[in-house]
Design a protein around this motif. Structure first.
Motif, PDB file in Angstrom:
ATOM      1  N   LYS A 357       0.671  -1.282  -0.026  1.00 28.50           N
ATOM      2  CA  LYS A 357      -0.043  -0.003   0.139  1.00 28.50           C
ATOM      3  C   LYS A 357       0.736   1.479   0.073  1.00 28.50           C
ATOM      4  O   LYS A 357       1.547   1.461   0.994  1.00 28.50           O
ATOM      5  N   GLY A 358       0.606   1.963  -1.079  1.00 26.54           N
ATOM      6  CA  GLY A 358       0.954   3.322  -1.060  1.00 26.54           C
ATOM      7  C   GLY A 358       2.700   3.282  -1.697  1.00 26.54           C
ATOM      8  O   GLY A 358       3.287   4.146  -1.796  1.00 26.54           O
ATOM      9  N   LYS A 359       3.202   2.167  -2.136  1.00 24.03           N
ATOM     10  CA  LYS A 359       4.427   2.033  -2.178  1.00 24.03           C
ATOM     11  C   LYS A 359       4.647   2.004  -4.111  1.00 24.03           C
ATOM     12  O   LYS A 359       3.577   1.392  -4.883  1.00 24.03           O
ATOM     13  N   ARG A 360       5.766   2.206  -4.459  1.00 29.23           N
ATOM     14  CA  ARG A 360       6.331   2.173  -5.980  1.00 29.23           C
ATOM     15  C   ARG A 360       6.839   0.818  -6.052  1.00 29.23           C
ATOM     16  O   ARG A 360       7.803   0.493  -5.642  1.00 29.23           O
ATOM     17  N   VAL A 361       6.146  -0.007  -7.109  1.00 30.07           N
ATOM     18  CA  VAL A 361       6.583  -1.592  -6.845  1.00 30.07           C
ATOM     19  C   VAL A 361       7.262  -1.879  -8.526  1.00 30.07           C
ATOM     20  O   VAL A 361       6.848  -1.555  -9.573  1.00 30.07           O
ATOM     21  N   VAL A 362       8.419  -2.505  -8.363  1.00 33.39           N
ATOM     22  CA  VAL A 362       8.981  -3.096  -9.608  1.00 33.39           C
ATOM     23  C   VAL A 362       8.724  -4.602  -9.476  1.00 33.39           C
ATOM     24  O   VAL A 362       9.229  -5.365  -8.420  1.00 33.39           O
ATOM     25  N   ILE A 363       7.874  -5.251 -10.347  1.00 33.26           N
ATOM     26  CA  ILE A 363       7.407  -6.660 -10.176  1.00 33.26           C
ATOM     27  C   ILE A 363       8.114  -7.315 -11.409  1.00 33.26           C
ATOM     28  O   ILE A 363       8.139  -6.810 -12.665  1.00 33.26           O
ATOM     29  N   ILE A 364       8.720  -8.338 -11.051  1.00 34.73           N
ATOM     30  CA  ILE A 364       9.517  -9.114 -12.034  1.00 34.73           C
ATOM     31  C   ILE A 364       8.867 -10.526 -12.186  1.00 34.73           C
ATOM     32  O   ILE A 364       8.620 -11.403 -11.459  1.00 34.73           O
ATOM     33  N   ASP A 365       8.587 -10.679 -13.559  1.00 36.06           N
ATOM     34  CA  ASP A 365       8.275 -12.021 -13.876  1.00 36.06           C
ATOM     35  C   ASP A 365       9.089 -12.495 -14.894  1.00 36.06           C
ATOM     36  O   ASP A 365       9.828 -11.953 -15.515  1.00 36.06           O
ATOM     37  N   ASP A 366       8.948 -13.960 -15.137  1.00 44.21           N
ATOM     38  CA  ASP A 366      10.058 -14.592 -16.099  1.00 44.21           C
ATOM     39  C   ASP A 366       9.673 -14.537 -17.824  1.00 44.21           C
ATOM     40  O   ASP A 366      10.342 -14.522 -18.391  1.00 44.21           O
ATOM     41  N   SER A 367       8.399 -14.110 -18.092  1.00 42.32           N
ATOM     42  CA  SER A 367       7.987 -14.203 -19.204  1.00 42.32           C
ATOM     43  C   SER A 367       6.648 -13.750 -19.519  1.00 42.32           C
ATOM     44  O   SER A 367       5.655 -13.602 -18.515  1.00 42.32           O
ATOM     45  N   ILE A 368       6.042 -12.997 -20.612  1.00 39.10           N
ATOM     46  CA  ILE A 368       4.649 -12.947 -20.810  1.00 39.10           C
ATOM     47  C   ILE A 368       4.745 -13.896 -22.346  1.00 39.10           C
ATOM     48  O   ILE A 368       5.109 -13.648 -23.437  1.00 39.10           O
ATOM     49  N   VAL A 369       3.622 -14.925 -22.161  1.00 42.19           N
ATOM     50  CA  VAL A 369       3.450 -15.555 -23.479  1.00 42.19           C
ATOM     51  C   VAL A 369       2.014 -15.260 -24.517  1.00 42.19           C
ATOM     52  O   VAL A 369       2.027 -14.335 -25.085  1.00 42.19           O
ATOM     53  N   ARG A 370       0.960 -15.724 -23.656  1.00 45.83           N
ATOM     54  CA  ARG A 370      -0.195 -15.273 -24.063  1.00 45.83           C
ATOM     55  C   ARG A 370      -0.849 -14.103 -23.388  1.00 45.83           C
ATOM     56  O   ARG A 370      -1.877 -13.565 -24.027  1.00 45.83           O
ATOM     57  N   GLY A 371      -0.161 -13.576 -22.416  1.00 41.59           N
ATOM     58  CA  GLY A 371      -0.921 -12.484 -21.772  1.00 41.59           C
ATOM     59  C   GLY A 371      -1.797 -12.509 -20.704  1.00 41.59           C
ATOM     60  O   GLY A 371      -2.618 -11.968 -20.305  1.00 41.59           O
ATOM     61  N   THR A 372      -1.922 -13.975 -20.331  1.00 43.14           N
ATOM     62  CA  THR A 372      -2.870 -14.407 -19.333  1.00 43.14           C
ATOM     63  C   THR A 372      -2.811 -13.857 -18.044  1.00 43.14           C
ATOM     64  O   THR A 372      -3.627 -13.301 -17.219  1.00 43.14           O
ATOM     65  N   THR A 373      -1.466 -13.674 -17.604  1.00 42.73           N
ATOM     66  CA  THR A 373      -1.226 -13.354 -16.350  1.00 42.73           C
ATOM     67  C   THR A 373      -0.831 -11.953 -15.931  1.00 42.73           C
ATOM     68  O   THR A 373      -1.166 -11.461 -14.795  1.00 42.73           O
ATOM     69  N   VAL A 374      -0.285 -11.210 -16.880  1.00 43.00           N
ATOM     70  CA  VAL A 374       0.358  -9.909 -16.369  1.00 43.00           C
ATOM     71  C   VAL A 374      -0.551  -8.789 -16.168  1.00 43.00           C
ATOM     72  O   VAL A 374      -0.375  -8.036 -15.221  1.00 43.00           O
ATOM     73  N   ASP A 375      -1.795  -8.673 -16.894  1.00 45.29           N
ATOM     74  CA  ASP A 375      -3.073  -7.686 -16.471  1.00 45.29           C
ATOM     75  C   ASP A 375      -3.422  -8.036 -15.076  1.00 45.29           C
ATOM     76  O   ASP A 375      -3.686  -7.379 -14.338  1.00 45.29           O
ATOM     77  N   ARG A 376      -3.423  -9.484 -14.924  1.00 44.93           N
ATOM     78  CA  ARG A 376      -4.076  -9.846 -13.518  1.00 44.93           C
ATOM     79  C   ARG A 376      -3.181  -9.553 -12.325  1.00 44.93           C
ATOM     80  O   ARG A 376      -3.587  -8.986 -11.466  1.00 44.93           O
ATOM     81  N   ILE A 377      -2.006  -9.559 -12.428  1.00 41.93           N
ATOM     82  CA  ILE A 377      -0.766  -9.333 -11.370  1.00 41.93           C
ATOM     83  C   ILE A 377      -0.755  -7.754 -11.261  1.00 41.93           C
ATOM     84  O   ILE A 377      -0.729  -7.370 -10.028  1.00 41.93           O
ATOM     85  N   VAL A 378      -0.920  -6.977 -12.296  1.00 42.87           N
ATOM     86  CA  VAL A 378      -0.813  -5.400 -12.060  1.00 42.87           C
ATOM     87  C   VAL A 378      -2.092  -5.038 -11.322  1.00 42.87           C
ATOM     88  O   VAL A 378      -1.984  -4.028 -10.235  1.00 42.87           O
ATOM     89  N   THR A 379      -3.021  -5.684 -11.836  1.00 46.45           N
ATOM     90  CA  THR A 379      -4.412  -5.343 -11.227  1.00 46.45           C
ATOM     91  C   THR A 379      -4.542  -5.491  -9.906  1.00 46.45           C
ATOM     92  O   THR A 379      -4.871  -4.763  -8.951  1.00 46.45           O
ATOM     93  N   MET A 380      -4.042  -6.649  -9.470  1.00 44.41           N
ATOM     94  CA  MET A 380      -4.203  -7.132  -7.878  1.00 44.41           C
ATOM     95  C   MET A 380      -3.212  -6.295  -7.214  1.00 44.41           C
ATOM     96  O   MET A 380      -3.517  -5.937  -6.149  1.00 44.41           O
ATOM     97  N   LEU A 381      -1.897  -5.913  -7.802  1.00 46.28           N
ATOM     98  CA  LEU A 381      -1.331  -5.036  -6.897  1.00 46.28           C
ATOM     99  C   LEU A 381      -1.652  -3.628  -6.517  1.00 46.28           C
ATOM    100  O   LEU A 381      -1.748  -3.116  -5.460  1.00 46.28           O
ATOM    101  N   LYS A 382      -2.141  -3.042  -7.715  1.00 46.64           N
ATOM    102  CA  LYS A 382      -2.765  -1.870  -7.944  1.00 46.64           C
ATOM    103  C   LYS A 382      -4.254  -1.781  -6.901  1.00 46.64           C
ATOM    104  O   LYS A 382      -4.364  -0.999  -5.848  1.00 46.64           O
ATOM    105  N   GLU A 383      -4.960  -3.082  -6.753  1.00 43.08           N
ATOM    106  CA  GLU A 383      -5.954  -3.070  -6.001  1.00 43.08           C
ATOM    107  C   GLU A 383      -5.481  -3.095  -4.395  1.00 43.08           C
ATOM    108  O   GLU A 383      -6.367  -2.888  -3.403  1.00 43.08           O
ATOM    109  N   ALA A 384      -4.357  -3.808  -4.283  1.00 49.88           N
ATOM    110  CA  ALA A 384      -3.829  -3.730  -2.837  1.00 49.88           C
ATOM    111  C   ALA A 384      -3.186  -2.678  -2.347  1.00 49.88           C
ATOM    112  O   ALA A 384      -2.728  -2.272  -1.210  1.00 49.88           O
TER     113      ALA A 384
END
Length: 488
Positions: A357-384
Motif C-alpha cells: 500500500k502506497g509503494k512504488r513496486v517493480v514486479i519481476i516475472d519470467d515471461s509474457i506468452v499469451r498475456g494471461t497473467t500480466v494484467d491480473r498481476i498488475v491489477t492485483m497489486l494496484k487493488e492492494a
C-alpha cells in the motif's frame, strides 16, 4: 473423432517433460529412486507420470494421470522390483492429456522388451509415422515418443545391439529428444545432436543415474558426474558404463534458453551453468537496461524471484516478499487449456497488502506468452494499494512458436506478435514495461560457452522444420519455403 495429422499435431506433440532412470548395483531400490527423482522433476510435468522397472528383462510398470504423490504409494513401489528403471513426468497441450499418452512407453517385440522415457519434440514425427502406418504399424498413442520406439525396434532387427539401433535411429529422427531407453539388459541415455533438452548423469556407489536436471540426482542421493553431451549415447550394463558419439556432421549446439529462464529448478546446473545465477544475472541486466525510481522489488513466485533478487542487488532497491503463492496450484504456463490457465491465475497468487500500500513496486516475472497473467498481476497489486507498478520481464518478447517441445503456440496466440510494447503496457495497466533484450541472453548465462536455441524470440531455428510440423503454426503469413530459407 476421426484421426488426422492436424489433430495429431495439436494433441500430443508439444510437451515439456522430465525423465529419470537408474541402473542399480543393488544398494538402491530403482523404483524408490525414480519416485524421489520424479518428485524433484514434478515442476516439469503435472498431468501424468510413470515408472517402468526391469527384473532380469521382465518389465513391470505403473503409470497414471496425476501428480507423483497421487499416482504412487508404498504398496505400488514395493511391487516394482528389478535392477533398473526408467520414469517420466509429463504435461501436454490441449487434447493430449490422456492415460494412453502417459510414459514410460513399454513395447514388446521380437527382441524382447523396450521401454522409453522421452523429453522433447520431433520435427519429422508426422512423416515418419505416416510411413510406418502405410507399412502396417498400428499406433496406440498420439505422441512422437511412440514413433521413436517403432524406429528403434525396426533398426534393432538390422544390427548387432540396441545401442547401434539407437545410433541408427538418431540418423532418422529430427528435433529435440533427451531419451532414456531400457532394454532387457541395458540402460541407455541419449541426447539429440543439438542438445535441445538437458540430460545429466550421476552416480550412487556403483549405481548410475540419469535425469533431466541435476536437482533430481540430489533427491536420490546421487553425486553429479557430468552432463550427457549433445549427440552422445551413454550405455550402462553389467560391464559398466561406456559412451558412443555417432557422426552427425556440424550440428549447432542449441540448448533451449528457456530452461534457464523458466523450466528448470533454481538449484539445478545445466551444461555447467547455475540456473539460479543465470536468473539473477537476468535481473541485474534488467536493472541496468530499465532503471526506475521505486520503493521495492517483488518477484512473481517462483521463477521470477531469482531475477528479482538480481534486480534488487544491482539497483539498490530493497527486495520484498509481497506476493504469496498457493503452493497447491500448479504452473499456469503448463495447464492444457486457456480456461484452466485463467482459473489457476485467479487463485494462485495473493498480495500482502500492507507491504504494498502506497509503494512504488517493480514486479519481476519470467515471461509474457499469451498475456494471461500480466494484467491480473498488475491489477492485483494496484487493488492492494500500490502507487505505481513497473513490470520487468526476464526474457525477451515471444515472437515465434516453438517446434522443439515447449508449449509456445502459434503466432496468433502470442501477445507480443499482435501488440507493441507500448500497447502491452497499456493493456496490462502497468506504469512501465521492460523485457530482457535478445542480445543479452548470452550475458544472462555469464557468457558461458553454451550454445542455445532462441528460436521462440528470434525465429532462427537450429533444426529443420518439416511441412507437416510447420502446418498450424504459420508465422504471420510466411510460407514454409520462406521459413526454411530464412532459418536453415
Amino acid at each position: 473423432m476421426e484421426f488426422s495429422f492436424d489433430n495429431f499435431a495439436k494433441e500430443g506433440l508439444h510437451e515439456e517433460c522430465g525423465v529419470f532412470g537408474i541402473f542399480s548395483d543393488g544398494t538402491i531400490n530403482p523404483a524408490y529412486a525414480c519416485y524421489n527423482g520424479l518428485l524433484a522433476l514434478q515442476h516439469r510435468g503435472q498431468e501424468s507420470c510413470g515408472i517402468a522397472v526391469s527384473d532380469e528383462g521382465v518389465i513391470d510398470y505403473h503409470k497414471d494421470m496425476g501428480l507423483v504423490t497421487e499416482v504412487f504409494n508404498n504398496k505400488i513401489l514395493d511391487s516394482l522390483n528389478g535392477q533398473m528403471a526408467v520414469s517420466h513426468v509429463r504435461y501436454s497441450t490441449a487434447g493430449g492429456s490422456v492415460l494412453e499418452n502417459a510414459q514410460p512407453l513399454v513395447m514388446r517385440y521380437v527382441k524382447g522388451t523396450l521401454s522409453i522415457a522421452h523429453n522433447g519434440n520431433l520435427t519429422n514425427a508426422l512423416e515418419i509415422r505416416r510411413g510406418l502406418e502405410q507399412r502396417g504399424a498400428i499406433f496406440q498413442t498420439t505422441i512422437d515418443s511412440e514413433v521413436i520406439c517403432y524406429v528403434i525396434a525396426r533398426e534393432r532387427l538390422k544390427c548387432h545391439s540396441v545401442e547401434d539401433a539407437v545410433a541408427r535411429t538418431m540418423q532418422v529422427i529430427e528435433g529435440a529428444y533427451s531419451l532414456l531407453v531400457m532394454s532387457p539388459r541395458k540402460l541407455i541415455a541419449v541426447r539429440d545432436p543439438h542438445g535441445f533438452r538437458p540430460l545429466c548423469m550421476g552416480k550412487y556407489n556403483d549405481s548410475y543415474v540419469f535425469a533431466s536436471e541435476s536437482a533430481a540426482l540430489d533427491a536420490c542421493g546421487a553425486e553429479f558426474v557430468r552432463d550427457v553431451e549433445p549427440g552422445e549415447i551413454v550405455i550402462v550394463d553389467q560391464n559398466g558404463v561406456r559412451s558412443m558419439k555417432p557422426d552427425f556432421g556440424d550440428k549447432k549446439k542449441a540448448l533451449c534458453i528457456f530452461e534457464y529462464i523458466y523450466f528448470a529448478r533454481s538449484d539445478s546446473f545445466i551444461d555447467g551453468v547455475s540456473v539460479y545465477e543465470a536468473r539473477k544475472q537476468a535481473g541485474r541486466i534488467l536493472a541496468r537496461k530499465y532503471p526506475v525510481e521505486a520503493d521495492m522489488v517483488v518477484g512473481v513466485p517462483e521463477s521470477g524471484i531469482d531475477a528479482a533478487i538480481g534486480y534488487s542487488e544491482e539497483s539498490g532497491i530493497p527486495y520484498e516478499k509481497a506476493i504469496v503463492k498457493n503452493s497447491y496450484i500448479g504452473r499456469t504456463f503448463i495447464k492444457p487449456s486457456q480456461k484452466e490457465r485463467m482459473k489457476s491465475v485467479k487463485i494462485k497468487l495473493n498480495p500482502i497488502a500492507d507491504k504494498i500500500k502506497g509503494k512504488r513496486v517493480v514486479i519481476i516475472d519470467d515471461s509474457i506468452v499469451r498475456g494471461t497473467t500480466v494484467d491480473r498481476i498488475v491489477t492485483m497489486l494496484k487493488e492492494a494499494g500500490a502507487k505505481e507498478v513497473h513490470m520487468r520481464i526476464s526474457s525477451p518478447p515471444f515472437m515465434w512458436p516453438c517446434y522443439y517441445g515447449t508449449d509456445i503456440p502459434s503466432r496468433g496466440e502470442l501477445i507480443a506478435c499482435n501488440h507493441t510494447i507500448e500497447e502491452i503496457t497499456k493493456l496490462s495497466k502497468a506504469d512501465s514495461l521492460g523485457y530482457l533484450p535478445v542480445e543479452s541472453l548470452r550475458e544472462m548465462i555469464h557468457n558461458a560457452p553454451v550454445g542455445f536455441c532462441d528460436g521462440c524470440f528470434t525465429g532462427n531455428y537450429p533444426a529443420p522444420i518439416t511441412k507437416e510440423t510447420f502446418k498450424g503454426k504459420e508465422r504471420g503469413g510466411m510460407n514454409f519455403d520462406e521459413n526454411n530459407k530464412k532459418d536453415n
